[in-house]
Scaffold this motif. Structure first.
Motif, PDB file in Angstrom:
ATOM      1  N   LEU A  72       0.834  -1.195   0.000  1.00 24.49           N
ATOM      2  CA  LEU A  72       0.000   0.000   0.000  1.00 24.49           C
ATOM      3  C   LEU A  72       0.871   1.249   0.000  1.00 24.49           C
ATOM      4  N   PHE A  73       1.978   1.229   0.731  1.00 20.42           N
ATOM      5  CA  PHE A  73       2.906   2.360   0.741  1.00 20.42           C
ATOM      6  C   PHE A  73       3.436   2.615  -0.664  1.00 20.42           C
ATOM      7  N   ARG A  74       3.859   1.563  -1.332  1.00 19.04           N
ATOM      8  CA  ARG A  74       4.392   1.731  -2.694  1.00 19.04           C
ATOM      9  C   ARG A  74       3.304   2.188  -3.660  1.00 19.04           C
ATOM     10  N   LEU A  75       2.097   1.698  -3.473  1.00 19.94           N
ATOM     11  CA  LEU A  75       0.980   2.126  -4.311  1.00 19.94           C
ATOM     12  C   LEU A  75       0.729   3.622  -4.134  1.00 19.94           C
ATOM     13  N   ARG A  76       0.917   4.103  -2.922  1.00 13.29           N
ATOM     14  CA  ARG A  76       0.697   5.520  -2.627  1.00 13.29           C
ATOM     15  C   ARG A  76       1.717   6.415  -3.322  1.00 13.29           C
ATOM     16  N   LEU A  77       2.896   5.889  -3.608  1.00 14.77           N
ATOM     17  CA  LEU A  77       3.969   6.728  -4.133  1.00 14.77           C
ATOM     18  C   LEU A  77       3.625   7.373  -5.461  1.00 14.77           C
ATOM     19  N   ASP A  78       2.895   6.683  -6.302  1.00 13.03           N
ATOM     20  CA  ASP A  78       2.536   7.245  -7.598  1.00 13.03           C
ATOM     21  C   ASP A  78       1.059   7.574  -7.694  1.00 13.03           C
ATOM     22  N   GLY A  79       0.441   7.811  -6.554  1.00 13.98           N
ATOM     23  CA  GLY A  79      -0.935   8.259  -6.551  1.00 13.98           C
ATOM     24  C   GLY A  79      -1.962   7.176  -6.743  1.00 13.98           C
ATOM     25  N   GLY A  80      -1.570   5.904  -6.590  1.00 19.70           N
ATOM     26  CA  GLY A  80      -2.521   4.812  -6.770  1.00 19.70           C
ATOM     27  C   GLY A  80      -3.367   4.534  -5.550  1.00 19.70           C
ATOM     28  N   ALA A  81      -3.105   5.247  -4.456  1.00 19.26           N
ATOM     29  CA  ALA A  81      -3.896   5.116  -3.226  1.00 19.26           C
ATOM     30  C   ALA A  81      -4.089   6.506  -2.640  1.00 19.26           C
ATOM     31  N   ILE A  82      -5.166   6.677  -1.884  1.00 19.67           N
ATOM     32  CA  ILE A  82      -5.497   8.005  -1.379  1.00 19.67           C
ATOM     33  C   ILE A  82      -5.183   8.175   0.097  1.00 19.67           C
ATOM     34  N   VAL A  83      -4.655   7.169   0.739  1.00 14.78           N
ATOM     35  CA  VAL A  83      -4.431   7.233   2.187  1.00 14.78           C
ATOM     36  C   VAL A  83      -3.380   8.281   2.531  1.00 14.78           C
ATOM     37  N   ASP A  84      -3.521   8.857   3.726  1.00 12.42           N
ATOM     38  CA  ASP A  84      -2.562   9.841   4.209  1.00 12.42           C
ATOM     39  C   ASP A  84      -1.196   9.183   4.398  1.00 12.42           C
ATOM     40  N   ALA A  85      -0.160   9.784   3.803  1.00 13.18           N
ATOM     41  CA  ALA A  85       1.163   9.159   3.802  1.00 13.18           C
ATOM     42  C   ALA A  85       1.750   9.062   5.202  1.00 13.18           C
ATOM     43  N   THR A  86       1.539  10.087   6.020  1.00 10.73           N
ATOM     44  CA  THR A  86       2.088  10.058   7.379  1.00 10.73           C
ATOM     45  C   THR A  86       1.403   8.977   8.213  1.00 10.73           C
ATOM     46  N   ASP A  87       0.095   8.882   8.099  1.00 11.30           N
ATOM     47  CA  ASP A  87      -0.628   7.827   8.810  1.00 11.30           C
ATOM     48  C   ASP A  87      -0.196   6.447   8.319  1.00 11.30           C
ATOM     49  N   LEU A  88       0.056   6.339   7.021  1.00 13.52           N
ATOM     50  CA  LEU A  88       0.472   5.058   6.461  1.00 13.52           C
ATOM     51  C   LEU A  88       1.844   4.663   6.993  1.00 13.52           C
ATOM     52  N   ALA A  89       2.770   5.609   7.044  1.00 13.17           N
ATOM     53  CA  ALA A  89       4.103   5.302   7.572  1.00 13.17           C
ATOM     54  C   ALA A  89       4.018   4.865   9.025  1.00 13.17           C
ATOM     55  N   ALA A  90       3.203   5.572   9.812  1.00 13.83           N
ATOM     56  CA  ALA A  90       3.037   5.199  11.218  1.00 13.83           C
ATOM     57  C   ALA A  90       2.399   3.823  11.346  1.00 13.83           C
ATOM     58  N   SER A  91       1.421   3.541  10.487  1.00 11.13           N
ATOM     59  CA  SER A  91       0.742   2.242  10.530  1.00 11.13           C
ATOM     60  C   SER A  91       1.710   1.115  10.209  1.00 11.13           C
ATOM     61  N   CYS A  92       2.550   1.337   9.209  1.00  6.90           N
ATOM     62  CA  CYS A  92       3.554   0.327   8.864  1.00  6.90           C
ATOM     63  C   CYS A  92       4.444   0.029  10.058  1.00  6.90           C
ATOM     64  N   SER A  93       4.897   1.089  10.725  1.00  5.41           N
ATOM     65  CA  SER A  93       5.792   0.900  11.858  1.00  5.41           C
ATOM     66  C   SER A  93       5.107   0.185  13.016  1.00  5.41           C
ATOM     67  N   LEU A  94       3.850   0.524  13.271  1.00  7.99           N
ATOM     68  CA  LEU A  94       3.111  -0.134  14.343  1.00  7.99           C
ATOM     69  C   LEU A  94       3.018  -1.640  14.128  1.00  7.99           C
ATOM     70  N   LEU A  95       2.986  -2.050  12.866  1.00 17.05           N
ATOM     71  CA  LEU A  95       2.861  -3.472  12.539  1.00 17.05           C
ATOM     72  C   LEU A  95       4.214  -4.162  12.361  1.00 17.05           C
ATOM     73  N   GLY A  96       5.300  -3.413  12.527  1.00 17.70           N
ATOM     74  CA  GLY A  96       6.623  -4.013  12.428  1.00 17.70           C
ATOM     75  C   GLY A  96       7.215  -4.018  11.046  1.00 17.70           C
ATOM     76  N   VAL A  97       6.668  -3.201  10.139  1.00 20.54           N
ATOM     77  CA  VAL A  97       7.250  -3.080   8.802  1.00 20.54           C
ATOM     78  C   VAL A  97       8.506  -2.211   8.901  1.00 20.54           C
ATOM     79  N   ASP A  98       9.579  -2.637   8.259  1.00 25.44           N
ATOM     80  CA  ASP A  98      10.813  -1.852   8.240  1.00 25.44           C
ATOM     81  C   ASP A  98      10.620  -0.673   7.288  1.00 25.44           C
ATOM     82  N   LEU A  99      10.612   0.537   7.835  1.00 21.66           N
ATOM     83  CA  LEU A  99      10.364   1.720   7.021  1.00 21.66           C
ATOM     84  C   LEU A  99      11.558   2.131   6.166  1.00 21.66           C
ATOM     85  N   ARG A 100      12.759   1.817   6.591  1.00 26.97           N
ATOM     86  CA  ARG A 100      13.936   2.362   5.902  1.00 26.97           C
ATOM     87  C   ARG A 100      13.971   2.013   4.407  1.00 26.97           C
ATOM     88  N   PRO A 101      13.771   0.750   4.019  1.00 24.75           N
ATOM     89  CA  PRO A 101      13.787   0.463   2.581  1.00 24.75           C
ATOM     90  C   PRO A 101      12.685   1.205   1.823  1.00 24.75           C
TER      91      PRO A 101
END
Length: 252
Positions: A124-153
């Motif tokens: 979903l994060f990658r989909l957001r990069l080129d406008g393929g998703a409408i979710v808030d990017a900051t909320d998405l980054a926080a959500s990824c981290s809450l679930l244990g997704v490595d944000l750095r890559p």
């Protein structure tokens, strides 16, 4: 990008496969004061792959508090995320959805299941990069981290793609602003608010001299319109911080 769309579809398909054993045995019961029998029957009577956003949004917002159990939420989770990528689903936000995932016992799910959820959020994060998703990017980054997704890559990929895509550049600016504008301010949040790990990951990436250099490159690439204006302001703010010796020089 077509690759991002296909990866997203594959990640959602994997979630549907993962949760196929969680089908409710009948209408999902809820608090009679909050959920009518007709609502429960209507949700049970529609295929989850085509369940409408209003019904899914209402269920997910109430899930495990006044409507259903963790198993029921898992059953509808793929459809929740599928819809949220492209539309506002009732009163749902990613913060709420991730809170529900954690409340459904995510920490105790088998590792392959947790990996499937993390893969969906990374897609979903990658989909957001080129406008393929409408979710808030900051909320998405926080959500990824809450679930244990490595944000750095994901952030490294964002920085690369921002040089060639205005949509990705806007995401880059949105995340950078969320860090730069908060420096020196107390962190806000409650139980399922922005994860401290996400705050640290974003700050470590964007609050740095390499970000100033990258923002300047982006400004020369996208100097016009609102994006150019935001990049200019961001560069000025970072320059001032750099002159004051407040920007770390850690390399990317």
């Amino acid at each position: 990008m077509d690759g991002d769309v296909q990866a997203w579809k594959a990640a959602i398909a994997a979630l549907y496969e993962m949760t196929q054993g969680d089908r409710p045995r009948g209408p999902v019961e809820g608090c009679p004061c909050c959920v009518s029998a007709d609502e429960a029957r209507a949700l049970h009577g529609v295929a989850r792959e085509s369940a409408p956003g209003d019904a899914i949004g209402r269920f997910a917002f109430k899930a495990m508090t006044t409507w259903g159990e963790p198993r029921d939420f898992r059953w509808f989770l793929p459809r929740v995320l599928e819809l949220m990528a492209t539309e506002q689903v009732g009163a749902l936000s990613l913060e709420i959805v991730v809170g529900k995932i954690l409340s459904a016992g995510f920490a105790a799910w088998p590792e392959p299941e947790r990996d499937a959820v993390r893969a969906a959020f990374a897609a979903l994060f990658r989909l957001r990069l080129d406008g393929g998703a409408i979710v808030d990017a900051t909320d998405l980054a926080a959500s990824c981290s809450l679930l244990g997704v490595d944000l750095r890559p994901l952030l490294d990929e964002l920085a690369r793609r921002a040089l060639d895509s205005a949509a990705a550049a806007e995401v880059y600016v949105e995340l950078a602003e969320s860090v730069v504008c908060r420096q020196g301010a107390p962190a806000a949040g409650d139980g399922h608010g922005r994860a401290a790990a996400a705050e640290a990951a974003l700050a470590g990436f964007f609050w740095s001299e390499p970000t100033l250099a990258h923002v300047e490159r982006l400004f020369f690439r996208f100097p016009d319109g609102q994006l150019g204006e935001r990049l200019s302001h961001l560069a000025q703010y970072l320059e001032l911080a750099g002159d004051a010796g407040r920007l770390p020089s850690a390399s990317r």
